[in-house]
Design an enzyme around this catalytic site. Structure first.
Site, mmCIF file in Angstrom:
data_model
loop_
_atom_site.group_PDB
_atom_site.id
_atom_site.type_symbol
_atom_site.label_atom_id
_atom_site.label_comp_id
_atom_site.label_asym_id
_atom_site.label_seq_id
_atom_site.Cartn_x
_atom_site.Cartn_y
_atom_site.Cartn_z
ATOM 1 C CG ASP A 180 3.897 -1.653 10.468
ATOM 2 O OD1 ASP A 180 3.947 -1.901 11.693
ATOM 3 O OD2 ASP A 180 2.951 -2.020 9.738
ATOM 4 C CG ASN A 211 37.504 23.836 -6.004
ATOM 5 O OD1 ASN A 211 36.876 24.279 -6.957
ATOM 6 N ND2 ASN A 211 36.971 23.005 -5.123
ATOM 7 N NE ARG A 242 -2.572 -1.818 3.217
ATOM 8 C CZ ARG A 242 -3.143 -2.010 4.401
ATOM 9 N NH1 ARG A 242 -4.241 -1.334 4.717
ATOM 10 N NH2 ARG A 242 -2.629 -2.855 5.271
ATOM 11 C CG ASN A 254 -0.963 -0.441 7.258
ATOM 12 O OD1 ASN A 254 -0.119 -1.323 7.332
ATOM 13 N ND2 ASN A 254 -1.914 -0.279 8.159
#
Length: 460
Positions: free
Chosen positions: A109, A391, A16, A233
């Site tokens: 999660d 440089n 998802r 999710n």
């Protein structure tokens, strides 16, 4: 009994999220979900810390080892489900270790899962004498979560997943957070006979609680702060959780003596340190291990990444990364400080200046429209607009050194490696290719040619 093992479930893809990245490697307030959960679990000092991987297993395993080098990696096979993940983990852990205590199981999660909540869960489990304890929370909208079904005595009967719940079960607001503590021996028995007779055809770890209940009581410990156990999710949930967390972070800093004019547009990551009387103006992002000293002003529209800003400095409309800004120094607007810069006190990098690996002495000013890279500038030197330190020669990065009290004219080009001494004045438009001694003046003269009446070829 000790915490014999902790198992973090990180095998899922997280479809998802609609991402090419595993869900557990998405970031939240500067760290990945997995990093944050591992840090919280590791704070409990389990004898063994294991992470179960499957989707993009090598990538997730490498990340886990970078967070905790001694982590044990468990590879879940193609059989789906949290129950199967724990079966794989227990088979590996029991073969390699003596599990004689508690086993903590946590999903990866929940980016705000904190060590304090986990300690409370383990302590409750130990004091209650339960064979298993579920970490729960109460949600106004429990959609998507497994519901906690209790008996009349308040013990957990079962956990019913959203897809498998009936109407009365769907009305329950107490939900499973996918964090558990089991007695190790009971967990081994409880996962042995898991079945996949559910809507998803998966081995649910929640079904192991029925076996645990038949051997004793299954309890529930409610997390004091629902935000700490909120899962992510999809990206909508991620944004909502991040916003609420950031609101709390800003509020805590304001109560500690920091002025934040617009918390809604100010983002501050967890490892940032702010002294009292700091002012953070709208549109600012403070990231990584950024440290800001007393009475400094940050913003508006400024990004600091792993930066150190000393007291009374001002950084306005700029991006500063891995650089040190000295006391009373002014940066911006529209300044880009790349990695490795070190400013003394009361210095300046003004509008449309870019710097990289530059040391800027006390009182030295680079007011506008300049690039200073791989350079060392002494004290109380002034660099005219449009100056560039050249440089890079195509192979190597070379250094430019300018002494103290120098006045570098507008539009100068310093071709490194080159040294300019103290109290040097350079003419506008000079190209300085060779070292210049102190107390001298340097300029380069270009012949100017004028062609009168000239027209381009196509107009002749």
């Amino acid at each position: 009994m000790a915490l014999s093992a902790a198992i973090i479930l990180a095998a899922g893809e997280g479809t998802r999220m609609r991402s090419a990245n595993p869900k557990v490697l998405h970031t939240f307030a500067g760290k990945t979900f997995l990093n944050r959960v591992m840090d919280s679990v590791a704070a409990l000092e389990p004898d063994t810390l294991a992470v179960v991987v499957h989707y993009q297993a090598e990538r997730v395993a490498a990340a886990a080892r970078s967070y905790q080098p001694n982590v044990e990696i468990v590879n879940q096979d193609d059989i789906p489900g949290t129950g199967r993940a724990v079966q794989c983990a227990m088979a590996q852990l029991e073969a390699e270790h003596k599990l004689n205590g508690y086993v903590l199981i946590a999903a990866s999660d929940m980016p705000l899962l904190d060590a304090e909540t986990l300690r409370g869960l383990v302590a409750f489990h130990e004091q209650s004498g339960n064979g298993a304890t579920v970490l729960t929370t109460i949600l106004d909208d429990p959609t998507g979560y497994g519901r906690i079904i209790r008996d009349r005595d308040g013990h957990v009967l079962r956990i019913v997943e959203q897809r498998d719940a009936n109407r009365s079960e769907l009305a329950v607001q107490e939900v499973n957070t996918s964090v558990y503590v089991f007695d190790a021996e009971l967990l081994g028995r409880a996962i042995a006979d898991l079945k996949s007779n559910n809507a998803q055809g998966e081995f649910y770890l929640t079904d192991a609680l029925e076996t645990a209940r038949s051997a004793g009581t299954v309890g529930a410990f409610t997390a004091p702060d629902p935000l700490s156990v909120e899962g992510v999710n999809d990206r909508v949930q991620l944004a909502a959780l991040a916003k609420e967390h950031n609101r709390r972070v800003c509020e805590a800093w304001m109560r500690s003596g920091v002025t934040i004019l617009d918390p809604a547009t100010t983002w501050i990551e967890d490892d940032v340190e702010l002294a009292r009387d700091v002012t953070v103006l709208p549109g600012s992002f403070l990231q990584g291990h950024t440290v800001v000293g007393e009475a400094a002003v940050i913003g508006p529209y400024t990004t600091l990444i792993d930066a150190t800003v000393d007291a009374e400095a001002v950084v306005e409309r700029s991006r500063v990364q891995e650089s040190h800004i000295g006391r009373g120094t002014n940066i911006g607007p529209w300044t880009y400080l790349r990695q490795g810069n070190d400013f003394g006190e009361n210095a300046k990098a003004g509008a449309f200046v870019e710097m990289k690996k530059a040391h800027i002495g006390n009182g030295t000013k680079v007011p506008h429209l300049s690039y200073v890279g791989d350079a060392e500038l002494g004290e109380h030197t002034n660099v005219g607009g449009g100056t560039i330190t050249a440089n890079y020669d195509g192979v190597h990065k070379n250094r430019t050194k300018i002494g103290s009290g120098a006045h570098i004219g507008a539009g100068n080009l310093l071709v490194a490696p080159v040294e300019v001494g103290d109290n040097v004045t350079s003419g506008a438009g000079s190209v300085i290719r060779h070292n210049v001694p102190s107390d001298s003046m340097v300029y380069s003269e270009n012949t100017q040619h004028v062609v009168e009446g000239w027209k381009p070829k196509w107009e002749r």
